[in-house]
Design a protein around this motif. Structure first.
Motif, PDB file in Angstrom:
ATOM      1  N   ALA A 123       0.829  -1.207   0.000  1.00 29.84           N
ATOM      2  CA  ALA A 123       0.000   0.000   0.000  1.00 29.84           C
ATOM      3  C   ALA A 123       0.867   1.262   0.000  1.00 29.84           C
ATOM      4  CB  ALA A 123      -0.922  -0.012   1.222  1.00 29.84           C
TER       5      ALA A 123
ATOM      6  N   PRO B 151       2.975   2.298  -4.107  1.00 31.72           N
ATOM      7  CA  PRO B 151       2.210   2.023  -5.337  1.00 31.72           C
ATOM      8  C   PRO B 151       3.092   2.103  -6.593  1.00 31.72           C
ATOM      9  CG  PRO B 151       1.596   4.144  -4.363  1.00 31.72           C
ATOM     10  CD  PRO B 151       2.478   3.467  -3.370  1.00 31.72           C
ATOM     11  N   ASP B 152       4.108   2.988  -6.593  1.00 29.15           N
ATOM     12  CA  ASP B 152       4.967   3.101  -7.786  1.00 29.15           C
ATOM     13  C   ASP B 152       5.710   1.798  -8.051  1.00 29.15           C
ATOM     14  OD1 ASP B 152       4.084   5.624  -7.771  1.00 29.15           O
ATOM     15  OD2 ASP B 152       6.014   6.571  -7.245  1.00 29.15           O
TER      16      ASP B 152
ATOM     17  N   VAL C 103       4.873  -1.133  -7.067  1.00 25.45           N
ATOM     18  CA  VAL C 103       3.923  -2.168  -7.491  1.00 25.45           C
ATOM     19  C   VAL C 103       3.591  -1.991  -8.969  1.00 25.45           C
ATOM     20  CG1 VAL C 103       1.582  -3.067  -7.173  1.00 25.45           C
ATOM     21  CG2 VAL C 103       2.964  -2.438  -5.179  1.00 25.45           C
ATOM     22  N   ARG C 104       3.416  -0.719  -9.402  1.00 23.30           N
ATOM     23  CA  ARG C 104       3.104  -0.463 -10.807  1.00 23.30           C
ATOM     24  C   ARG C 104       4.258  -0.942 -11.696  1.00 23.30           C
ATOM     25  NH1 ARG C 104       3.121   4.790 -11.310  1.00 23.30           N
ATOM     26  NH2 ARG C 104       1.586   5.031  -9.680  1.00 23.30           N
TER      27      ARG C 104
END
Ligand code: ADP
Ligand code: MG
Ligand code: ZN
Length: 486
Positions: free
Chosen positions: A433, A436-437, A439-440
């Motif tokens: 959480a 996010p970068d 994860v992207r």
């Protein structure tokens, strides 16, 4: 230019760790710490009319060294007077052995250039140490505590060709003496001194050119440096059309060079003759056999056993047996239940690193606060998942500094490993959480970033998370994201 090779023979003087001196009953003490002239008597200070008596234990130690160096033990020994004058030699002669030494024709194997080489041992003979002079201003102070301490002189054939080979030999010999318990190996205290004889010759020739002798070196490092220096110096002398002189040299540590001390004396100068105050020393076979039975397992044999019986590789086994204390520590650790390869890795890795940092010599491993039993127990904690490898390193640090019980340390500091799936899953979610970068990027195909995310999870768990479970959970979550299952 002709290519040269070094030709090196070593003379080694080893004090023997007997209780009393070679020819009198005075106690052998540490001559670097005992108050001067507190362990002397009429014999070792050479009062008129005194008579020497041979120390039986010194002879036995000499026999043991001779056997360990694969020598023949001479059944018939004669002590000889070697005359020379020095203020620290009160008799004006040293009782030594000349034509009939204790041990002859042995060998020691060393590893050199990836192979094994056999270095010949010419002889080993018994003698007595001199006293010590300390020069201060215009005075020389004399301490006779060391006068008459049993000394074994070991002489090699000129079979060594480089400083590295000489170093390997010196280390091997020192290790054998320490294994035998006849010498502490502490060269800085002067109880073990080495004298390289060095000459050079065109590579491939068999000639023996004039040698120089570098006296009384007090470290193996000095042996290596002095030999390298002499080889280079002598090559220059020959190449420039000069001749190498046969001289005794000293090693100037500060300037890193050899310096001429005096021209070399010959056997004639010493006027050797049989010591009239001592009868010939006859050594019966039974005594040699008894001494042989007392020999401990020596470094080569121990190394072979560590390889065959414990499955260690040659390198690790070699490092472990180099110091008897380290070999003992290792065996106590495996004896306490630790798997041999793991024990070897921990000892030669993390334990040596901590020892280096603290300035502890390898031979003093038995004196550190960490015990073999504690190390074995620590490994057990890792194995059953109570702590992870990172934490184990921290616990080891505490054990090294303070000693104690690994389990108690883990408990007291709350360092137990978290294998609780819920807690780990929570950490994984939190990390995903918060990043996010990353994860992207991962979903965009940059899969290597999973490793970084894993690092973040371990950080979130303050390094105490069970890495296998954390990795499984993280992989599962990333896989789910990739497949669009949120
Ligand atoms: P000394 O007792 O006078 O020093 P030794 O004959 O006992 O003489 O030899 C001492 C050492 O010198 C031995 O280790 C021997 O191997 C070595 N040695 C002898 N000749 C040479 C040489 N030409 N070059 C290098 N070392 C040598
Ligand atoms: Mg000599
Ligand atoms: Zn004495």
């Amino acid at each position: 230019m002709v290519e040269y090779e070094g030709v090196i023979g070593l003379e080694i003087h080893a004090e023997l760790l007997t209780k009393s001196k070679m020819f009198c009953g005075c106690e052998v003490v540490d001559s670097t710490t005992a108050p001067p002239n507190t362990h002397t008597c009429p014999v070792c200070t050479a009062m008129p009319g005194v008579l020497p008596v041979v120390n039986r234990q010194a002879v036995e130690f000499g026999i043991m060294v001779g056997l360990a160096l694969n020598c023949e033990i001479a059944p018939f020994n004669i002590f000889a007077r070697k005359s020379y004058f020095y203020p620290d030699l009160p008799k004006g002669y040293q009782i030594s052995q000349y034509e009939y030494p204790l041990a002859l024709n042995g060998w020691v194997e060393i590893e050199a250039n990836g192979g094994v080489r056999r270095i010949g041992i010419r002889r080993a003979h018994l003698e007595e140490d001199t006293g010590k002079s300390t020069h201060m201003g215009g005075y020389s102070l004399l301490d006779f505590n060391r006068a008459g301490v049993p000394l074994l002189e070991i002489v090699t054939e000129p079979d060594l060709h480089t400083a590295e080979e000489a170093e390997a030999f010196a280390r091997k010999l020192r290790s054998i003496l320490v294994y035998l318990g006849v010498n502490s190996g502490d060269m800085s205290k002067g109880v073990l001194r080495m004298e390289p004889n060095v000459s050079v010759r065109p590579k491939g020739s068999a000639e023996l050119r004039t040698r120089t002798e570098v006296k009384n070196l007090n470290s193996i490092r000095a042996v290596r440096l002095a030999i390298d220096y002499e080889i280079e110096r002598q090559v220059e002398v020959w190449e420039s059309g000069g001749r190498v002189e046969q001289v005794n040299m000293g090693w100037d540590e500060a300037r890193g060079k050899t310096v001429v001390q005096r021209s070399k004396e010959s056997a004639d100068d010493y006027r050797y003759f049989p010591e009239p105050d001592l009868p010939p020393l006859v050594i019966e076979r039974a005594w040699v056999d008894a001494a042989r039975a007392k020999l401990p397992e020596l470094p080569d044999a121990k190394r072979a056993r560590f390889m065959s019986q414990m499955g260690l590789n040659a390198y690790d086994a070699g490092v472990l047996v180099a110091d008897r204390a380290v070999a003992d520590f290792f065996e106590q650790t495996t004896g306490a239940g630790m798997e041999p390869k793991a024990a070897a890795n921990w000892i030669t890795g993390e334990v040596f690193r901590l020892m280096n940092k603290a300035g502890v010599e390898r031979e003093d491993i038995g004196k550190i606060a960490l015990t073999p039993a504690a190390l074995a127990k620590l490994a057990g904690l890792v194995e059953k998942g109570a702590i992870n490898a990172n934490t184990a390193r921290d616990v080891l640090g505490v054990l090294f500094d303070e000693g104690g019980d690994p389990e108690a340390i883990v408990k007291a500091r709350g360092w137990g490993q978290v294998s609780d799936t819920a807690a780990l899953a929570e950490a994984v979610d939190k990390v995903l959480a918060a990043n996010p970068d990353a994860v992207r990027d991962y979903l965009g195909g940059k899969e290597t970033i999973a490793k970084w995310l894993m690092g973040q999870v371990m950080r979130e768990m303050r390094g105490k998370g069970n890495p296998q479970i954390a990795l499984e959970l993280l992989s599962a979550r990333l896989e789910a994201l990739k497949n669009g299952r949120f």
